[in-house]
Design a protein around this motif. Structure first.
Motif, PDB file in Angstrom:
ATOM      1  N   ILE A 428       0.849  -1.217   0.000  1.00 15.21           N
ATOM      2  CA  ILE A 428       0.000   0.000   0.000  1.00 15.21           C
ATOM      3  C   ILE A 428       0.872   1.251   0.000  1.00 15.21           C
ATOM      4  O   ILE A 428       0.632   2.183  -0.779  1.00 15.21           O
ATOM      5  CB  ILE A 428      -0.989  -0.037   1.186  1.00 15.21           C
ATOM      6  N   ASP A 429       1.927   1.251   0.855  1.00 15.79           N
ATOM      7  CA  ASP A 429       2.831   2.415   0.880  1.00 15.79           C
ATOM      8  C   ASP A 429       3.449   2.633  -0.496  1.00 15.79           C
ATOM      9  O   ASP A 429       3.540   3.757  -0.987  1.00 15.79           O
ATOM     10  CB  ASP A 429       3.957   2.196   1.910  1.00 15.79           C
ATOM     11  N   GLU A 430       3.893   1.528  -1.099  1.00 16.24           N
ATOM     12  CA  GLU A 430       4.511   1.619  -2.429  1.00 16.24           C
ATOM     13  C   GLU A 430       3.546   2.253  -3.435  1.00 16.24           C
ATOM     14  O   GLU A 430       3.906   3.129  -4.206  1.00 16.24           O
ATOM     15  CB  GLU A 430       4.872   0.218  -2.938  1.00 16.24           C
ATOM     16  N   LEU A 431       2.299   1.780  -3.406  1.00 24.85           N
ATOM     17  CA  LEU A 431       1.311   2.282  -4.370  1.00 24.85           C
ATOM     18  C   LEU A 431       1.001   3.762  -4.134  1.00 24.85           C
ATOM     19  O   LEU A 431       0.900   4.540  -5.086  1.00 24.85           O
ATOM     20  CB  LEU A 431       0.012   1.470  -4.275  1.00 24.85           C
ATOM     21  N   ILE A 432       0.896   4.133  -2.855  1.00 25.16           N
ATOM     22  CA  ILE A 432       0.574   5.543  -2.565  1.00 25.16           C
ATOM     23  C   ILE A 432       1.687   6.439  -3.091  1.00 25.16           C
ATOM     24  O   ILE A 432       1.427   7.483  -3.694  1.00 25.16           O
ATOM     25  CB  ILE A 432       0.338   5.754  -1.045  1.00 25.16           C
ATOM     26  N   SER A 433       2.934   5.995  -2.921  1.00 23.65           N
ATOM     27  CA  SER A 433       4.009   6.863  -3.419  1.00 23.65           C
ATOM     28  C   SER A 433       3.990   6.917  -4.951  1.00 23.65           C
ATOM     29  O   SER A 433       4.357   7.917  -5.559  1.00 23.65           O
ATOM     30  CB  SER A 433       5.372   6.466  -2.851  1.00 23.65           C
ATOM     31  N   LYS A 434       3.546   5.864  -5.601  1.00 20.70           N
ATOM     32  CA  LYS A 434       3.480   5.882  -7.071  1.00 20.70           C
ATOM     33  C   LYS A 434       2.307   6.750  -7.560  1.00 20.70           C
ATOM     34  O   LYS A 434       2.437   7.525  -8.508  1.00 20.70           O
ATOM     35  CB  LYS A 434       3.282   4.460  -7.614  1.00 20.70           C
ATOM     36  N   ILE A 435       1.170   6.587  -6.905  1.00 20.29           N
ATOM     37  CA  ILE A 435      -0.036   7.317  -7.354  1.00 20.29           C
ATOM     38  C   ILE A 435       0.047   8.789  -6.946  1.00 20.29           C
ATOM     39  O   ILE A 435      -0.427   9.674  -7.678  1.00 20.29           O
ATOM     40  CB  ILE A 435      -1.303   6.660  -6.745  1.00 20.29           C
ATOM     41  N   GLY A 436       0.640   9.054  -5.811  1.00 17.63           N
ATOM     42  CA  GLY A 436       0.714  10.440  -5.314  1.00 17.63           C
ATOM     43  C   GLY A 436      -0.427  10.712  -4.336  1.00 17.63           C
ATOM     44  O   GLY A 436      -1.581  10.470  -4.692  1.00 17.63           O
ATOM     45  N   GLU A 437      -0.086  11.211  -3.152  1.00 18.82           N
ATOM     46  CA  GLU A 437      -1.093  11.498  -2.099  1.00 18.82           C
ATOM     47  C   GLU A 437      -2.259  12.318  -2.649  1.00 18.82           C
ATOM     48  O   GLU A 437      -3.412  12.050  -2.364  1.00 18.82           O
ATOM     49  CB  GLU A 437      -0.454  12.301  -0.953  1.00 18.82           C
ATOM     50  N   LYS A 438      -1.909  13.325  -3.471  1.00 20.17           N
ATOM     51  CA  LYS A 438      -2.962  14.258  -3.890  1.00 20.17           C
ATOM     52  C   LYS A 438      -3.975  13.620  -4.862  1.00 20.17           C
ATOM     53  O   LYS A 438      -5.070  14.136  -5.048  1.00 20.17           O
ATOM     54  CB  LYS A 438      -2.354  15.531  -4.486  1.00 20.17           C
ATOM     55  N   ASN A 439      -3.584  12.509  -5.427  1.00 17.39           N
ATOM     56  CA  ASN A 439      -4.507  11.855  -6.365  1.00 17.39           C
ATOM     57  C   ASN A 439      -5.400  10.808  -5.695  1.00 17.39           C
ATOM     58  O   ASN A 439      -6.211  10.169  -6.354  1.00 17.39           O
ATOM     59  CB  ASN A 439      -3.727  11.188  -7.497  1.00 17.39           C
TER      60      ASN A 439
END
Ligand code: AMP
Length: 450
Positions: A428-439
């Motif tokens: 999940i952490d990995e995905l959030i950094s890829k997608i971007g918090e703001k998105n």
């Protein structure tokens, strides 16, 4: 070739697929993006200006509309969906918004609130209209009303807000604001008499509709689209010659406020609007190319309506616009609507254990605001990856038997075609950094949702 008489009867009966009734339509997901966006814009603009939202029932007692809109109008005469309920009460699906709002204002004693009361609505309406482009039997309208104060600045304010909404939607340049005054009730009485006198010996040249209008609602003779009627209307007495000093001054004030606000408008002495309840200011937003046929909205002042419906004398002004027509104009202008429907991650899995872990993972990812869909059916890994491709997702997670055993999961970058193996607990952490918090699409209950 002779035909066996029984042939038809022996064919398997073919059930006709159901269809929507004439003049109504489904709002499919693609169009809902427009509806959602328009609602947001309307809500934002009107909330900023102090308006509160109101919803009145889809149906009301018929006389709410008959009394307010006027017996001799097209809506009341031809276009209402009226029915009796099981107890014989006469009800009508609402054909427009103002009558219900005024009924609610009176019924809930809103006269006791600080005036003016500013209300807006976004609701479906129903008219038995002849279906054609931009004309349906169920359509959505946005509308807003300022009830309880009489001032030309409020009329200008309503036009300004309508124009702002069009600006926000990227379509304001497509419209021409048509403006007129139809004077006070008193002014209109003498004007209507003058119209009747003028048309007295010209009745034979009028279209069938106008012959009836001459008796019931002579003002409507002015905006008939029949060629002969238009020529006669051109030479008919002008409302401006019958206006009282106050009405004329009021009109001048509206125009000067609009000039002050830099809102261009066209004076149109023939604009009367189709509903009986207007007085003084009337206006419409006409399509600059197609004119009245494709107007998106209109409104005006209706100072007599509240009293007519049983309330105390109360001035008011309002506007309503058709959402389907707004959308048609937005599409014509290629206005792009921001939307949040794109999916971030597709989850593919193989084996019972993997499915169990994925169910939980998908739920957790959504809690973090990652828009996730999972293939939780029985498809093979290849089929699932094909599906991920079709959904056009940027990332796919792959959890097979090996990954479950090793406590890992694969993140596949769909665009690049590359894959990396990460620890299951860290995905999940990995995905959030890829997608971007703001998105992320996080839901916070404190946020207004509609
Ligand atoms: P009206 O109060 O009749 O002038 O309606 C205001 C606006 O609602 C119009 O300018 C149209 O944009 C929209 N509208 C009215 N009737 C229909 C209809 N039958 N189908 C679609 N939109 C409509």
């Amino acid at each position: 070739m002779t035909r066996d008489k029984n042939q038809k009867a022996s064919l398997p009966s073919k059930i006709k697929p159901f269809q929507t009734p004439k003049g109504v339509h489904d709002i499919l997901p693609y169009d809902h993006e427009y509806y959602t966006y328009i609602k947001k814009v309307v809500r934002h603009r009107l909330r900023q200006a102090g308006f509160k939202r109101i919803s009145t029932p889809i149906f009301e007692y018929t006389n709410v509309f008959a009394r307010s809109i006027g017996d001799a109008t097209d809506i009341v005469e031809k276009e209402m969906y009226t029915f009796e309920d099981k107890k014989g009460r006469n009800l009508t699906l609402k054909p427009e918004g103002t009558a219900g709002v005024v009924r609610a204002y009176i019924e809930h004693g809103m006269k006791q609130l600080p005036q003016p009361v500013e209300l807006y609505y976004i609701e479906p309406h129903f008219r038995y209209d002849r279906p054609q482009k931009g004309r349906y039997r169920q359509f959505w309208q946005l509308g807003f009303e300022i009830i309880g104060e009489l001032d030309a600045a409020l009329d200008a304010q309503v036009i300004l807000l309508a124009n702002k909404i069009n600006e926000d939607l990227g379509i304001e340049k497509l419209f021409d604001i048509q403006l007129n005054t139809i004077g006070s009730l008193e002014d209109r009485k003498s004007y209507i008499q003058a119209l009747k006198d003028y048309y007295y010996d010209k009745e034979r040249s009028l279209c069938e509709h106008c012959k009836v209008r001459l008796q019931k609602n002579p003002l409507r003779l002015l905006d008939c689209k029949n060629e002969d009627c238009m020529i006669l209307a051109e030479l008919a007495p002008k409302m401006t010659d019958y206006l009282s000093k106050e009405s004329l001054e009021y009109y001048e004030d509206v125009k000067s406020y609009l000039n002050e606000l830099d809102i261009p408008f066209t004076e149109n002495p023939k604009l009367v609007r189709g509903l009986d309840y207007y007085s003084n200011t009337v206006f419409e937003f006409w399509d600059a190319k197609e004119g009245a046929q494709n107007a998106i909205g209109g409104g005006g002042r209706y100072d007599g309506l509240i009293e007519k419906m049983g309330g105390l004398p109360t001035p008011a002004v309002g506007y309503a616009a058709g959402i389907e027509r707004i959308i048609a104009h937005m599409k014509r202008e290629k206005v792009r609507v921001p939307h949040k429907d794109n999916i971030h991650v597709f989850v593919a899995q193989l084996g019972k254990e993997a499915k169990k872990k994925c169910l939980k993972l998908i739920d957790e990812m959504r809690e973090y605001g990652i828009r996730t869909i999972g293939a939780l059916g029985k498809g093979s890994m290849r089929q699932q990856l094909k599906l991920a491709d079709k959904f056009n997702v940027p990332y796919t997670l792959i959890l097979g038997i090996t990954e479950v055993r090793e406590g890992t999961i694969i993140i596949r970058n769909m665009e690049k075609g590359t894959q990396e193996i990460v620890k299951f607990d860290q995905v999940i952490d990995e995905l959030i950094s890829k997608i971007g918090e703001k998105n992320l699409d996080k839901y916070s209950p404190g946020e207004l949702l509609y």
